[in-house]
Design an enzyme around this catalytic site. Sequence first.
Site, PDB file in Angstrom:
ATOM      1  N   HIS A 234       0.842  -1.118   0.108  1.00 32.26           N
ATOM      2  CA  HIS A 234      -0.036   0.159  -0.022  1.00 32.26           C
ATOM      3  C   HIS A 234       0.960   1.375   0.151  1.00 32.26           C
ATOM      4  O   HIS A 234       1.986   1.264   0.551  1.00 32.26           O
ATOM      5  CB  HIS A 234      -1.002   0.032   1.306  1.00 32.26           C
ATOM      6  CG  HIS A 234      -1.931   1.160   1.081  1.00 32.26           C
ATOM      7  ND1 HIS A 234      -1.887   2.298   1.307  1.00 32.26           N
ATOM      8  CD2 HIS A 234      -3.167   0.948   0.679  1.00 32.26           C
ATOM      9  CE1 HIS A 234      -2.884   3.118   1.331  1.00 32.26           C
ATOM     10  NE2 HIS A 234      -3.823   2.233   0.717  1.00 32.26           N
TER      11      HIS A 234
ATOM     12  N   GLU B  99       0.598   3.892   1.630  1.00 24.48           N
ATOM     13  CA  GLU B  99       1.069   4.301   2.796  1.00 24.48           C
ATOM     14  C   GLU B  99       1.949   3.520   3.483  1.00 24.48           C
ATOM     15  O   GLU B  99       3.174   4.170   4.201  1.00 24.48           O
ATOM     16  CB  GLU B  99       0.082   4.355   3.701  1.00 24.48           C
ATOM     17  CG  GLU B  99      -1.127   5.483   3.453  1.00 24.48           C
ATOM     18  CD  GLU B  99      -2.512   4.858   3.749  1.00 24.48           C
ATOM     19  OE1 GLU B  99      -2.467   4.255   4.408  1.00 24.48           O
ATOM     20  OE2 GLU B  99      -3.596   5.751   2.901  1.00 24.48           O
TER      21      GLU B  99
ATOM     22  N   GLU C 295      -4.049   2.448  -7.264  1.00 27.75           N
ATOM     23  CA  GLU C 295      -4.360   3.286  -6.160  1.00 27.75           C
ATOM     24  C   GLU C 295      -3.630   4.584  -6.416  1.00 27.75           C
ATOM     25  O   GLU C 295      -2.503   4.506  -5.802  1.00 27.75           O
ATOM     26  CB  GLU C 295      -4.284   2.760  -4.798  1.00 27.75           C
ATOM     27  CG  GLU C 295      -5.048   1.717  -4.356  1.00 27.75           C
ATOM     28  CD  GLU C 295      -5.496   1.616  -2.952  1.00 27.75           C
ATOM     29  OE1 GLU C 295      -6.605   1.585  -2.544  1.00 27.75           O
ATOM     30  OE2 GLU C 295      -4.542   1.809  -2.038  1.00 27.75           O
TER      31      GLU C 295
HETATM   32  P1  13P Z   1      -9.667   6.179   0.323  1.00 26.40           P
HETATM   33  O1  13P Z   1     -10.909   5.257  -0.328  1.00 26.40           O
HETATM   34  O2  13P Z   1     -10.081   6.720   1.494  1.00 26.40           O
HETATM   35  O3  13P Z   1      -9.295   7.077  -0.617  1.00 26.40           O
HETATM   36  O4  13P Z   1      -8.632   5.117   0.496  1.00 26.40           O
HETATM   37  C1  13P Z   1      -8.257   4.286  -0.494  1.00 26.40           C
HETATM   38  C2  13P Z   1      -7.038   3.425  -0.090  1.00 26.40           C
HETATM   39  O5  13P Z   1      -6.043   3.614   0.329  1.00 26.40           O
HETATM   40  C3  13P Z   1      -7.738   2.185  -0.022  1.00 26.40           C
HETATM   41  O6  13P Z   1      -6.452   1.050   0.411  1.00 26.40           O
END
Ligand code: 13P
Length: 268
Positions: free
Chosen positions: A109, A111, A180
């Site tokens: 991910h 993050e 993403e």
């Molecule tokens: P949001 O739907 O809050 O933009 O987040 C997406 C996400 O990072 C899912 O892993």
Amino acid sequence: MTAPANPDKARRKPLVLGNWKMNGDVATAEQLLADLLQGERDSPEALAGVELGVFPPYPYIGLAAARLAGSRFSWGAQNVAHFGNGAYTGEVSAAMLRDLACTWVLIGHSERRALFAETNAQLAMKVELAIRDGLLPVVCVGESLAEREALMTESVLAAQIDALCGVLASADQRFVIAYEPVWAIGTGLTASPEQAQQVHAYIRSRLAAGKVPGATGVRILYGGSVKPSNAQALFGQPDVDGGLIGGASLIAADFLSICRAAAQRSIR
Ligand code: 13P
């Protein structure tokens, strides 16, 4: 003119996954799980044909397993160690997640890449261990706003995908990709359906170029500010096979509505 039927899309079962990230507590997790189960009881037919899952924080995975067992909802973890069991204080192994009957694990991910400096080499190890221990990796890829503006979207994705093609090639299609775009995560900005389609098609072609067998059968999810209002248009794209949902997955009514949109996606 009616769009031609898309047999590849028809054979990829739509999938909607909710990433709770580091939110909630026992009480809110209980409530959310109960609301999801209620949604399933209220209108099972509206969810027919879609695969569904949630990613609670580690401490609540056991709770999710207990509540969701026997339902349409599967569960998974937001991360996994890049080592097997041993002296790795603070880490959680793929085998432990399998022990909690997890189906899925998120790997890479943005993050984790950005805030925890996860490297491609570590991600490849995670994918390998996840597959070895019977989990289905959901490999996340995506470009930042600066990278998109510098027209580097494809080169960034190519590097992220190429780093994992070796391990994915031997995974026998037992993995999912989530596109993403970093600029769309939690920002309220969503890739347009056309932007998402363009990138999803590119990802599929890159997997094929990386000698990953059966790339036409691999599910590619879109994530980044998916909401009930934009889900249907996104999921209607030929190479968008569902969504990885962040913020909206914390609100049962919104998440269920997104899941229903996936059930109604058109095959084109
Ligand atoms: P949001 O739907 O809050 O933009 O987040 C997406 C996400 O990072 C899912 O892993």
